[in-house]
Design a protein around this motif. Structure first.
Motif, PDB file in Angstrom:
ATOM      1  N   UNK A   7       0.859  -1.177   0.000  1.00 43.23           N
ATOM      2  CA  UNK A   7       0.000   0.000   0.000  1.00 43.23           C
ATOM      3  C   UNK A   7       0.895   1.228   0.000  1.00 43.23           C
ATOM      4  N   UNK A   8       0.744   2.055  -1.024  1.00 42.19           N
ATOM      5  CA  UNK A   8       1.568   3.270  -1.139  1.00 42.19           C
ATOM      6  C   UNK A   8       3.057   2.961  -1.049  1.00 42.19           C
ATOM      7  N   UNK A   9       3.463   1.937  -1.784  1.00 44.53           N
ATOM      8  CA  UNK A   9       4.878   1.555  -1.905  1.00 44.53           C
ATOM      9  C   UNK A   9       5.474   0.981  -0.623  1.00 44.53           C
ATOM     10  N   UNK A  10       4.619   0.550   0.298  1.00 47.80           N
ATOM     11  CA  UNK A  10       5.111  -0.055   1.542  1.00 47.80           C
ATOM     12  C   UNK A  10       4.392  -1.370   1.786  1.00 47.80           C
ATOM     13  N   UNK A  11       5.075  -2.317   2.390  1.00 44.62           N
ATOM     14  CA  UNK A  11       4.431  -3.565   2.794  1.00 44.62           C
ATOM     15  C   UNK A  11       3.831  -3.341   4.176  1.00 44.62           C
ATOM     16  N   UNK A  12       2.533  -3.595   4.295  1.00 44.73           N
ATOM     17  CA  UNK A  12       1.833  -3.386   5.567  1.00 44.73           C
ATOM     18  C   UNK A  12       0.987  -4.616   5.886  1.00 44.73           C
ATOM     19  N   UNK A  13       0.659  -4.771   7.145  1.00 43.90           N
ATOM     20  CA  UNK A  13      -0.258  -5.831   7.556  1.00 43.90           C
ATOM     21  C   UNK A  13      -1.626  -5.520   6.958  1.00 43.90           C
TER      22      UNK A  13
END
Length: 65
Positions: A7-13
């Motif tokens: 999400x938005x260039x980041x890996x998130x839970x």
């Protein structure tokens, strides 16, 4: 669903991912959605899938990196 997403260039839970309620994506459905086959724990035809995803994003005016 996978436990983590990009999400938005980041890996998130995935359970913690949030998007703004008032954006062009939510108001007008602006976005791109595809599915990717995974076989034996590896993405199938990843390069072709990524190229297609970028092309579709460009077509709807999304900034793709």
């Amino acid at each position: 669903m996978h436990p983590r997403i990009i999400l938005n260039h980041r890996i998130v839970e995935a359970s913690r991912a949030r998007v703004e309620a008032v954006t062009s994506a939510t108001l007008y459905g602006r976005g791109v959605f595809t599915t990717l086959g995974v076989h034996g724990g590896r993405p199938f035809l990843w390069t072709e899938h990524w190229e297609r995803l970028l092309a579709h994003g460009a077509r709807v005016g999304l900034a793709c990196e």
